[in-house]
Every structure is written in structure tokens, then in C-alpha cells.
Design a protein around this motif. Structure first.
Motif, PDB file in Angstrom:
ATOM      1  N   ALA A   1       0.971  -6.594   6.723  1.00 29.99           N
ATOM      2  CA  ALA A   1       0.212  -6.931   5.517  1.00 29.99           C
ATOM      3  C   ALA A   1      -0.085  -5.682   4.691  1.00 29.99           C
ATOM      4  N   ASN A   2      -0.406  -4.584   5.367  1.00 30.59           N
ATOM      5  CA  ASN A   2      -0.688  -3.338   4.646  1.00 30.59           C
ATOM      6  C   ASN A   2       0.531  -2.865   3.866  1.00 30.59           C
ATOM      7  N   LEU A   3       1.717  -2.981   4.458  1.00 30.14           N
ATOM      8  CA  LEU A   3       2.936  -2.595   3.754  1.00 30.14           C
ATOM      9  C   LEU A   3       3.235  -3.566   2.612  1.00 30.14           C
ATOM     10  N   THR A   4       3.059  -4.858   2.862  1.00 32.67           N
ATOM     11  CA  THR A   4       3.352  -5.872   1.847  1.00 32.67           C
ATOM     12  C   THR A   4       2.487  -5.689   0.611  1.00 32.67           C
ATOM     13  N   LEU A   5       1.235  -5.316   0.817  1.00 31.60           N
ATOM     14  CA  LEU A   5       0.295  -5.185  -0.298  1.00 31.60           C
ATOM     15  C   LEU A   5       0.328  -3.809  -0.947  1.00 31.60           C
ATOM     16  N   SER A   6       1.068  -2.881  -0.356  1.00 33.53           N
ATOM     17  CA  SER A   6       1.131  -1.538  -0.918  1.00 33.53           C
ATOM     18  C   SER A   6       1.874  -1.550  -2.247  1.00 33.53           C
ATOM     19  N   GLY A   7       1.333  -0.885  -3.214  1.00 39.77           N
ATOM     20  CA  GLY A   7       2.006  -0.793  -4.505  1.00 39.77           C
ATOM     21  C   GLY A   7       3.195   0.138  -4.491  1.00 39.77           C
ATOM     22  N   LYS A   8       3.402   0.875  -3.385  1.00 41.63           N
ATOM     23  CA  LYS A   8       4.496   1.840  -3.305  1.00 41.63           C
ATOM     24  C   LYS A   8       5.689   1.328  -2.503  1.00 41.63           C
ATOM     25  N   VAL A   9       5.584   0.110  -2.010  1.00 42.87           N
ATOM     26  CA  VAL A   9       6.600  -0.423  -1.105  1.00 42.87           C
ATOM     27  C   VAL A   9       7.102  -1.757  -1.645  1.00 42.87           C
ATOM     28  N   ARG A  10       8.400  -2.000  -1.561  1.00 43.81           N
ATOM     29  CA  ARG A  10       8.950  -3.310  -1.949  1.00 43.81           C
ATOM     30  C   ARG A  10       9.568  -3.985  -0.722  1.00 43.81           C
TER      31      ARG A  10
END
Length: 525
Positions: A349-358
Motif C-alpha cells: 500500500a505504501n508503494l501504491t500510494l507513493s507519488g514517486k512510484v507507478r
């Protein structure tokens, strides 16, 4: 063989009085019987006292006796039969072939160390004979060997209920070195731990060793673990688990009046560098092989490939396409415990919501409890370099692709990596110069550097290094897998001018053990 839910302290099985610990079947969330009452200071005191009483006698056992004892443990583990596999399946959700293979690895480790003990090279015997006529100053007789550190506390691992737990590598190497062992069982697989613990008890009795050579304790909180690490009779610790857990044990060990070593294997994302020529020639093949490695065991391996680093190119695009398609088709696997599943979903979830990761691809959602949904994400090298959080391990089938603008940026990413267990170069012959430039960086960052393979899979042999700079481990000078692991639990002692009758057998003039020795600078047997 009926499970009793008791602490194994020396030769005894004791009922403790703490809170009950129950295994949970992660496929169904069903609570498994029996319950294991947690131990506390009383059980820690008993186990450590017995271990200390056993130490001096056990560390001087004849090499052949100790080797046969290790082989005897392997025999006893195998003799448990299918009951061990079935209980481990119920407690971990791992499939039968994986656990049968892990049992084989566990017994192979024990037999490897039996052969190491017999060979005696770990004693590192060195003899410098007296030179009474030497001028201007005579030399006295000096002899050196390695001896065991003392009783060792071993913490069972969640992801390897056999090979890194009660009779796993830490226990095998410590017993080989001559150290009694007190194991803290992992609370996720207490029944599996009891079965293996009783096998070791039987081997101790069979070879008429002091009962304190082995104990197995259960504890649900910090009382048992911290109690073991801070007990003055414990002289070293073996741990496989989280960074927070390992760091806490290191801090406790260093705060003692007599600090002791903690050999903790903790956190690694195992970067894989896809070099340009390899990507150009076999991008789709690499993508599919990568996903096979990523999804092995629901990604619950300390050597899981959690980071892919490559230069932007058509080859990288084809790799992402192939890897994404494979992830979308891969089946989900049950994770080891509800707690591990919860931590995994939080990390995703942290990666999914990161603005720097797609998002590159999500795997199918699992239908059962605690099912791991595979994921692949991507980010730019500049965003990765500016955000340390993107190096956090997500324990499970999730990986992050770092897209670099050029080879210089790839080198900067390599320089900024934390310590790792492994680093991989996927390369063709045309990539040789780029690989040559990356290699010194990766040597500084990892304990094992490989070419054209995948990091999952750790061979138990003499040359293996399963370690690396922090946070991969707490001590980069050692390995937890392979025959060199014995050296973690040894220290050198020099004997000056002792009469032959007082010398340990390995140092006596007749060399009764027949071990290799460095005598006056020359290797002799």
C-alpha cells in the motif's frame, strides 16, 4: 509421537506458566493444538545454568564423537518421518515439496558440519617450536588453537521452520564449534519446533553428552529473548528475522557488562542489475525468469529479488512487458503468518500510494486467507536516490524497478544501496566493461555477487557466503550458511611453554587427532 506443549530444558520436558502460544494455520486462520505456555526468567535460568555446566565438557569432546552426534541429530530428524512434514505444512502453509526439500537441507547442514569437525581445520592449529639457542633472544614454545566461545542463544526463523530454526544452520555450526545451544522457538511453528527439539534431545542422550548441550524455550514476548541475550552465561547469539528485532538484540548484547557478538541476518532487497546487452538480447526471457524467482515461496526468502536496476531502453520496455504479463498470470501463495501478510499488504500500500512510484502489474488476488498478491512497481533513478524509504524491504512477492537515464546514474544507484546479502549482474559479453566498473561497488555492498542467475537459492557448501554489510547482517565478516559459519562461535587461545601432558590433544607433539597444523611456518598433517 504426541505433542505435549512443553519447554525442553536439558533432558527434561517442563510445563511453564506464561501466556499460551498457539500456532495458526495460515491457510484457514485455524488455531492449532496444543498450546505452549510461554516460559520466563525461571526457564531461562534453568537452561543457561545447564548450558554453562555442560560447556567445558562438551567443548572438549573428541572430534569423532562430536561429528557422530551431529550426524545422529540428522538421523533423528529424518526418523520423525511424515509427521514432521505434516505439522510444518499446517503451521506455515508451505507445500510438501518445499518442506521435504528443507528437511533435506537441514540434515545436509548437520552432516556437512560433522565432516568439518572431523577434518579439524577449524581448529587452525599453529605451532612455533622453542628456539632456545636463538640470538639475540631465545623463543619459547608457542601453540595456538581455536576454542568454543561458550553457550549460544539461537532464535528460530519464521520463513524457514527447519533449515534456519531449531536444528538449522546456527544450531549446527554452534554445536560443531563445541558450544551448547539454547534455542528460542519461533511462535509461528511451535509444534514443528517441539518435534525437532525432541530429536536433538534423543541424540544428546544417545551419545551420552551432558544434558545442557541443548534446550528449547518458548516465549511470546521479550522476556525469554532478552533474558537469553543478557544472561552472563550466553556468549553469542544467532538470529534470523526483522531489522528491528535484530537491532534490538544487538543493542541488548552491547549493553551487557561483557558485550557479546550477535550474528543477526535481517534485511535485504538483493538488487539485480540488467545490463544493456543482456536486455537487448534476452529481455523477455529475463522478465519471465525474474518473476519465477520473485514468486518462489510467496517471496518470503531473504534473497528475494526486491530491486531491479536498468538503463532506459527498448530492452527494458520489453522486460517490463514480459515480467508484467507473467505477474498477471501467476497464482497467489499463502504467506507464513497473518502478521507477515499484514506487514506485506502495508508495504504494498505504501508503494501504491507513493507519488514517486507507478504500478507495472498486479497479480491475481488470492481467494484464501493470507494470500500474497504479487506486484511489480517502477520508479526513476532520481526519485530512488532522493527517497531512502524506497529501499525499505517489502517481505513478499513485490519488486521495484529503477529506471536509469545512463550508466553513470546506474553507478550512483549502486553506490547508494544499503548492505545486501546478494547482488546480481545479468550480463552478456558486450557488458563486460560496465560489469567491471560495477563489481568493486557491489563487493562493498553485498556478501555474494553473482552473474546470470537469480539470488533465490542458497547452496550449503564450503564456499557459500550468506551475509553482508548492515542491514543485511549485523556483522559483515561472517556467514550463516556454509562451513565457514563455524568460525562465528570460536576464538583463538595461545599456549606458551605448557608441558605436553597439559596441552589439548590437537596441540600435542604426536598430533593424536591427525589434523592439519602449521608447524614452524610449514603445513603438516
Amino acid at each position: 509421537m504426541r505433542l505435549e506443549g512443553k519447554q525442553l530444558v536439558g533432558a527434561e520436558a517442563i510445563t511453564a506458566t506464561g501466556a499460551m502460544i498457539y500456532a495458526v494455520n495460515p491457510q484457514t486462520n485455524e488455531q492449532l493444538e496444543p498450546g505452549y505456555a510461554a516460559g520466563g526468567t525461571v526457564e531461562v535460568e534453568q537452561a543457561c545454568s545447564l548450558a554453562w555446566e555442560a560447556f567445558d565438557a562438551y567443548r572438549e569432546t573428541e572430534l569423532e564423537v562430536r561429528a557422530r552426534f551431529l550426524e545422529g541429530i540428522a538421523d533423528e530428524v529424518e526418523a520423525i518421518g511424515d509427521l514432521l512434514i505434516e505439522r510444518a505444512m499446517a503451521e506455515t502453509g508451505l507445500p510438501r515439496p518445499r518442506l521435504e526439500g528443507e528437511r533435506g537441507r537441514t540434515c545436509s547442514q548437520l552432516r556437512l558440519f560433522a565432516n568439518v569437525v572431523r577434518a579439524g581445520e577449524w581448529l587452525d592449529v599453529r605451532i612455533d617450536s622453542a628456539l632456545p639457542e636463538r640470538q639475540p633472544m631465545p623463543r619459547v614454545d608457542l601453540r595456538q588453537r581455536h576454542i568454543a566461545l561458550g553457550p549460544v542463544a539461537v532464535f528460530g526463523a519464521s520463513n524457514f521452520p527447519l533449515a534456519f530454526s531449531v536444528a538449522g544452520g546456527d544450531t549446527a555450526s554452534a554445536l560443531a564449534a563445541g558450544c551448547p545451544v539454547v534455542v528460542k522457538a519461533h511462535s509461528a511453528h511451535p509444534g514443528t519446533s517441539e518435534l525437532v527439539g525432541r530429536a536433538i534431545q534423543r541424540a544428546v542422550e544417545k551419545f551420552q553428552l551432558p544434558p545442557g548441550v541443548f534446550s528449547l524455550l518458548y516465549g511470546s514476548g521479550r522476556e525469554v529473548g532478552q533474558g537469553l541475550v543478557t544472561d552472563a552465561r550466553i556468549k553469542a547469539v544467532g538470529f534470523t528475522g526483522s531489522r528491528s528485532g535484530g537491532t534490538a538484540l544487538v543493542a541488548a548484547a552491547q549493553a551487557r557488562p561483557e558485550p557479546i557478538p550477535v550474528y543477526a541476518e535481517m534485511s535485504s532487497i538483493n538488487p539485480v542489475f540488467l545490463l544493456p546487452a543482456a536486455l537487448e538480447s534476452r529481455a523477455a526471457e529475463l522478465g519471465e525468469a525474474f518473476v519465477d524467482s520473485l514468486n518462489m515461496g510467496a517471496g518470503q526468502f531473504c534473497t528475494n529479488p526486491g530491486l531491479i536496476i536498468a538503463q532506459k531502453s527498448d530492452g527494458l520496455n520489453r522486460f517490463l512487458q514480459a515480467a508484467g504479463a507473467s505477474i498477471q498470470e501467476t497464482a497467489s501463495h499463502t504467506m507464513l503468518t497473518p502478521g507477515i501478510y499484514e506487514a506485506y499488504t502495508k508495504g504494498v500500500a505504501n508503494l501504491t500510494l507513493s507519488g514517486k512510484v507507478r504500478v507495472v502489474a498486479h497479480g491475481p488476488a488470492g481467494q484464501g486467507a493470507n494470500a500474497c498478491q504479487a506486484n511489480l512497481f517502477a520508479t526513476s533513478a532520481s526519485d530512488f536516490l532522493s527517497d531512502a524509504v524506497l529501499q525499505d524491504e517489502v517481505f513478499g512477492s513485490t519488486s521495484l524497478v529503477i529506471e536509469c537515464n545512463d550508466q553513470d546514474e546506474m553507478g550512483r544507484v549502486a553506490e547508494q544501496l544499503e548492505g545486501q546479502l546478494t547482488a546480481t549482474l545479468q550480463m552478456d559479453s558486450a557488458d563486460m566493461e560496465l560489469a567491471r566498473g560495477l563489481l568493486p561497488i557491489l563487493e562493498r555492498r553485498a556478501g555474494r555477487v553473482m552473474a546470470n542467475g537469480w539470488p533465490t537459492g542458497v547452496e550449503v557448501c564450503h564456499a557459500m557466503v550468506h551475509g553482508g554489510p548492515y542491514p543485511a547482517t549485523s556483522d559483515s565478516r561472517t556467514t550463516s550458511v556454509g562451513s565457514a559459519a563455524i568460525h562465528r562461535f570460536l576464538r583463538p587461545v595461545c599456549y606458551q611453554n605448557l608441558p605436553d601432558i597439559l596441552l589439548p590433544a590437537a596441540l600435542r607433539d604426536g598430533n593424536p587427532y591427525g589434523v592439519s597444523r602449521l608447524v614452524d611456518g610449514e603445513r603438516k598433517s
